[in-house]
Design a protein around this motif. Structure first.
Motif, PDB file in Angstrom:
ATOM      1  N   GLY A  51       0.987  -1.209   0.140  1.00  0.00           N
ATOM      2  CA  GLY A  51       0.019   0.041  -0.088  1.00  0.00           C
ATOM      3  C   GLY A  51       0.939   1.283  -0.105  1.00  0.00           C
ATOM      4  N   SER A  52       0.426   2.094   0.418  1.00  0.00           N
ATOM      5  CA  SER A  52       1.149   3.450   0.381  1.00  0.00           C
ATOM      6  C   SER A  52       2.041   3.909   1.516  1.00  0.00           C
ATOM      7  CB  SER A  52       0.123   4.731  -0.452  1.00  0.00           C
ATOM      8  OG  SER A  52      -0.715   4.628   0.610  1.00  0.00           O
ATOM      9  N   ILE A  53       1.249   3.560   2.824  1.00  0.00           N
ATOM     10  CA  ILE A  53       1.609   3.813   4.074  1.00  0.00           C
ATOM     11  C   ILE A  53       3.242   2.998   4.372  1.00  0.00           C
ATOM     12  CG2 ILE A  53       1.346   3.822   6.499  1.00  0.00           C
ATOM     13  CD1 ILE A  53      -1.359   4.693   6.192  1.00  0.00           C
ATOM     14  N   ASP A  54       4.150   3.837   5.000  1.00  0.00           N
ATOM     15  CA  ASP A  54       5.413   3.220   5.212  1.00  0.00           C
ATOM     16  C   ASP A  54       5.060   2.589   6.878  1.00  0.00           C
ATOM     17  OD1 ASP A  54       7.877   2.327   5.966  1.00  0.00           O
ATOM     18  OD2 ASP A  54       8.860   4.266   5.925  1.00  0.00           O
ATOM     19  N   VAL A  55       5.433   1.189   6.911  1.00  0.00           N
ATOM     20  CA  VAL A  55       5.016   0.710   8.100  1.00  0.00           C
ATOM     21  C   VAL A  55       6.173   0.162   9.063  1.00  0.00           C
ATOM     22  CG1 VAL A  55       2.738  -0.256   7.402  1.00  0.00           C
ATOM     23  CG2 VAL A  55       4.613  -1.714   7.317  1.00  0.00           C
ATOM     24  N   LYS A  56       7.359   0.806   8.408  1.00  0.00           N
ATOM     25  CA  LYS A  56       8.650   0.506   9.217  1.00  0.00           C
ATOM     26  C   LYS A  56       8.407   0.864  10.596  1.00  0.00           C
ATOM     27  CE  LYS A  56      13.641   0.865   8.483  1.00  0.00           C
ATOM     28  NZ  LYS A  56      13.890  -0.382   9.415  1.00  0.00           N
ATOM     29  N   ASP A  57       8.940   0.074  11.503  1.00  0.00           N
ATOM     30  CA  ASP A  57       8.948   0.076  12.963  1.00  0.00           C
ATOM     31  C   ASP A  57       7.652   0.479  13.627  1.00  0.00           C
ATOM     32  OD1 ASP A  57      11.615  -0.462  12.872  1.00  0.00           O
ATOM     33  OD2 ASP A  57      12.012   1.723  12.457  1.00  0.00           O
ATOM     34  N   LYS A  58       6.689   0.133  12.870  1.00  0.00           N
ATOM     35  CA  LYS A  58       5.136   0.419  13.568  1.00  0.00           C
ATOM     36  C   LYS A  58       4.614  -0.841  14.007  1.00  0.00           C
ATOM     37  CE  LYS A  58       4.528   4.584  10.937  1.00  0.00           C
ATOM     38  NZ  LYS A  58       3.804   5.246   9.666  1.00  0.00           N
ATOM     39  N   VAL A  59       3.421  -0.656  14.655  1.00  0.00           N
ATOM     40  CA  VAL A  59       2.876  -1.700  15.319  1.00  0.00           C
ATOM     41  C   VAL A  59       1.418  -1.856  14.194  1.00  0.00           C
ATOM     42  CG1 VAL A  59       1.429  -2.551  17.363  1.00  0.00           C
ATOM     43  CG2 VAL A  59       3.452  -1.239  17.689  1.00  0.00           C
ATOM     44  N   VAL A  60       1.369  -2.829  13.608  1.00  0.00           N
ATOM     45  CA  VAL A  60       0.294  -2.917  12.530  1.00  0.00           C
ATOM     46  C   VAL A  60      -0.794  -3.779  12.922  1.00  0.00           C
ATOM     47  CG1 VAL A  60      -0.078  -3.566  10.199  1.00  0.00           C
ATOM     48  CG2 VAL A  60       1.958  -2.418  10.768  1.00  0.00           C
ATOM     49  N   ALA A  61      -2.084  -3.407  12.666  1.00  0.00           N
ATOM     50  CA  ALA A  61      -3.058  -4.599  12.846  1.00  0.00           C
ATOM     51  C   ALA A  61      -3.631  -4.596  11.451  1.00  0.00           C
ATOM     52  CB  ALA A  61      -4.208  -3.832  13.574  1.00  0.00           C
ATOM     53  N   ILE A  62      -3.808  -5.896  11.083  1.00  0.00           N
ATOM     54  CA  ILE A  62      -4.553  -6.134   9.691  1.00  0.00           C
ATOM     55  C   ILE A  62      -6.020  -6.881  10.141  1.00  0.00           C
ATOM     56  CG2 ILE A  62      -4.060  -7.562   7.587  1.00  0.00           C
ATOM     57  CD1 ILE A  62      -1.293  -7.864   8.283  1.00  0.00           C
ATOM     58  N   ILE A  63      -6.919  -6.285   9.429  1.00  0.00           N
ATOM     59  CA  ILE A  63      -8.266  -6.751   9.549  1.00  0.00           C
ATOM     60  C   ILE A  63      -8.794  -7.223   8.257  1.00  0.00           C
ATOM     61  CG2 ILE A  63      -9.226  -4.249   9.638  1.00  0.00           C
ATOM     62  CD1 ILE A  63     -10.814  -6.300  11.885  1.00  0.00           C
TER      63      ILE A  63
ATOM     64  N   GLU B 230       4.125  -9.265   3.778  1.00  0.00           N
ATOM     65  CA  GLU B 230       4.442  -8.048   3.295  1.00  0.00           C
ATOM     66  C   GLU B 230       4.767  -6.857   4.420  1.00  0.00           C
ATOM     67  OE1 GLU B 230       5.114  -6.848   0.099  1.00  0.00           O
ATOM     68  OE2 GLU B 230       5.082  -4.864   0.836  1.00  0.00           O
ATOM     69  N   MET B 231       3.958  -7.125   5.433  1.00  0.00           N
ATOM     70  CA  MET B 231       4.513  -6.040   6.392  1.00  0.00           C
ATOM     71  C   MET B 231       5.633  -6.335   7.335  1.00  0.00           C
ATOM     72  SD  MET B 231       1.763  -4.094   6.759  1.00  0.00           S
ATOM     73  CE  MET B 231       1.713  -4.272   5.094  1.00  0.00           C
ATOM     74  N   VAL B 232       6.088  -7.774   7.090  1.00  0.00           N
ATOM     75  CA  VAL B 232       7.434  -8.046   7.869  1.00  0.00           C
ATOM     76  C   VAL B 232       8.517  -7.658   6.809  1.00  0.00           C
ATOM     77  CG1 VAL B 232       8.967 -10.133   8.065  1.00  0.00           C
ATOM     78  CG2 VAL B 232       6.487 -10.215   8.928  1.00  0.00           C
ATOM     79  N   ARG B 233       8.384  -7.751   5.580  1.00  0.00           N
ATOM     80  CA  ARG B 233       9.229  -7.333   4.447  1.00  0.00           C
ATOM     81  C   ARG B 233       9.416  -5.839   4.499  1.00  0.00           C
ATOM     82  NH1 ARG B 233       9.719  -5.091  -0.053  1.00  0.00           N
ATOM     83  NH2 ARG B 233       7.552  -4.324  -0.436  1.00  0.00           N
ATOM     84  N   GLN B 234       8.424  -4.885   4.797  1.00  0.00           N
ATOM     85  CA  GLN B 234       8.407  -3.681   5.041  1.00  0.00           C
ATOM     86  C   GLN B 234       9.063  -3.189   6.592  1.00  0.00           C
ATOM     87  OE1 GLN B 234       5.107  -1.205   3.843  1.00  0.00           O
ATOM     88  NE2 GLN B 234       4.705  -2.599   2.221  1.00  0.00           N
ATOM     89  N   GLY B 235       9.244  -3.903   7.309  1.00  0.00           N
ATOM     90  CA  GLY B 235      10.086  -3.862   8.612  1.00  0.00           C
ATOM     91  C   GLY B 235       8.900  -3.540   9.637  1.00  0.00           C
ATOM     92  N   ALA B 236       7.725  -3.745   9.638  1.00  0.00           N
ATOM     93  CA  ALA B 236       7.013  -3.485  10.853  1.00  0.00           C
ATOM     94  C   ALA B 236       7.271  -4.212  12.218  1.00  0.00           C
ATOM     95  CB  ALA B 236       5.319  -4.032  10.578  1.00  0.00           C
ATOM     96  N   LYS B 237       6.956  -3.249  13.156  1.00  0.00           N
ATOM     97  CA  LYS B 237       7.692  -3.796  14.424  1.00  0.00           C
ATOM     98  C   LYS B 237       6.967  -4.920  15.067  1.00  0.00           C
ATOM     99  CE  LYS B 237       7.861  -1.461  18.854  1.00  0.00           C
ATOM    100  NZ  LYS B 237       7.431  -0.134  19.324  1.00  0.00           N
ATOM    101  N   GLU B 238       5.572  -4.967  14.899  1.00  0.00           N
ATOM    102  CA  GLU B 238       4.692  -5.990  15.499  1.00  0.00           C
ATOM    103  C   GLU B 238       3.456  -6.140  14.770  1.00  0.00           C
ATOM    104  OE1 GLU B 238       4.732  -5.107  19.887  1.00  0.00           O
ATOM    105  OE2 GLU B 238       2.474  -5.327  19.602  1.00  0.00           O
ATOM    106  N   ILE B 239       3.019  -7.306  14.569  1.00  0.00           N
ATOM    107  CA  ILE B 239       1.747  -7.364  13.573  1.00  0.00           C
ATOM    108  C   ILE B 239       0.568  -8.428  14.354  1.00  0.00           C
ATOM    109  CG2 ILE B 239       1.051  -8.151  11.345  1.00  0.00           C
ATOM    110  CD1 ILE B 239       4.274  -8.208  10.546  1.00  0.00           C
ATOM    111  N   HIS B 240      -0.580  -7.519  14.444  1.00  0.00           N
ATOM    112  CA  HIS B 240      -1.699  -8.281  15.049  1.00  0.00           C
ATOM    113  C   HIS B 240      -2.700  -8.233  13.937  1.00  0.00           C
ATOM    114  CE1 HIS B 240      -0.397  -7.606  19.136  1.00  0.00           C
ATOM    115  NE2 HIS B 240       0.238  -6.379  18.356  1.00  0.00           N
TER     116      HIS B 240
END
Ligand code: R5P
Length: 292
Positions: free
Chosen positions: A197-209, A225-235
């Motif tokens: 998508g367009s938002i940068d999720v690097k180091d962010k806590v992400v929720a996918i719904i 995809e979130m892991v690839r972009q460097g998200a900190k935590e994924i729920h």
């Protein structure tokens, strides 16, 4: 008011009995040796407002819902409401190719024949409520999911495809954070391709719904995809957790920290209850159905 518990939705029916201070109908439901369904309602429902609670998944539960509806209607109640926590066949909500049956419409038309009101929880598309030929409304588990996620400090809510954009936006508004969606292309029943998508999720806590997790293919790719972009935590969260086959392993194996689903389909990840939302819709709508 009486609640008739279908065998696929006993938990929610129990919660509704308490939330609505209703009586639970005495119902006998069993299968003959050949698998055919038998139902008998032993409580006297004449003149009562009756709420039948039953998922229409898998197929056998559709038959049970129809038999419960018919037996209820024969007792001349004041009103009949069908609550379908998980409405099956919803994903075939239009003709994708010539010659296909619009399964959601077929199921809705049959069930709608017997009810004065139908209540769905997070149907795959809102317009499915128009298929019933009787008054049908939806309620959403998103406020309850938001309550569950309140202390997780979510930075961004992601929809794994365009179809989930409104759900992600609503959750993000309740959590006070931003939202975005990914681009999904389905290659077959189990395999999907996901583009960023367009938002940068690097180091962010992400929720996918999403509304449904079935084989887990969509969520697993979205998590990757979130892991690839460097998200900190994924729920990962959904309303209807079907979790077919290795869905859980796929999603956790791709890097999700937690899976959250509601109790529309009861499973080990049913961390959120939908009865409060259903009860508030029923409290508001049933008095308007009174004919006596
Ligand atoms: C489809 O559009 C639904 O919203 C879900 O994304 C889909 O049902 C998930 O299926 P699966 O878990 O098999 O990828």
């Amino acid at each position: 008011m009486y609640v008739v518990p279908g065998s696929a939705s006993r938990g929610i029916a129990d919660h509704l009995v308490r939330e609505l201070s209703a009586s639970e109908a005495d119902v006998e439901i069993r299968r003959f040796i050949d698998g055919e369904c038998y139902v008998r309602i032993k409580s006297d429902l004449r003149g009562e407002d009756v709420v039948i609670v039953q998922n229409t998944y898998p197929d056998e539960n559709i038959i049970e819902a129809l038999l419960l509806l018919s037996a209820t209607k024969d007792m001349e109640p004041n009103s009949v409401t069908l609550v379908v926590p998980y409405f099956g066949y919803a994903r075939q909500d239009r003709k994708f190719q010539d010659g296909e049956a619009v399964s959601a419409k077929v199921m809705a038309e049959i069930l709608g024949n017997y009810a004065d009101l139908v209540v769905l929880v997070d149907p795959h598309k809102e317009y499915i409520t128009d298929f019933f030929g009787t008054k049908a409304i939806s309620c959403s588990a998103i406020p309850e999911i938001a309550r569950y996620m309140e202390r997780m400090n979510i930075d961004v809510v992601i929809a794994p495809d365009k179809g989930a954009v409104d759900r992600a936006r609503r959750l993000s508004e309740l959590l006070g954070c931003e939202s975005d969606h990914l681009e999904k292309t389905r290659l077959d029943d189990e395999v999907v391709e996901i583009k960023p998508g367009s938002i940068d999720v690097k180091d962010k806590v992400v929720a996918i719904i999403d509304d449904i997790i079935s084989t887990g293919g969509t969520m697993a790719r979205a998590v990757e995809e979130m892991v690839r972009q460097g998200a900190k935590e994924i729920h990962v969260a959904c309303t209807h957790g079907l979790f077919i086959g290795e869905a859980i392993e796929k999603i956790l194996g791709s890097g999700a920290r937690e899976i959250i689903s509601t109790d529309t389909i009861e499973n080990a990840y049913s961390k959120v209850r939908v009865a409060p939302q259903i009860a508030s819709v029923l409290r508001e709508s049933i008095p308007k159905l009174k004919y006596l």
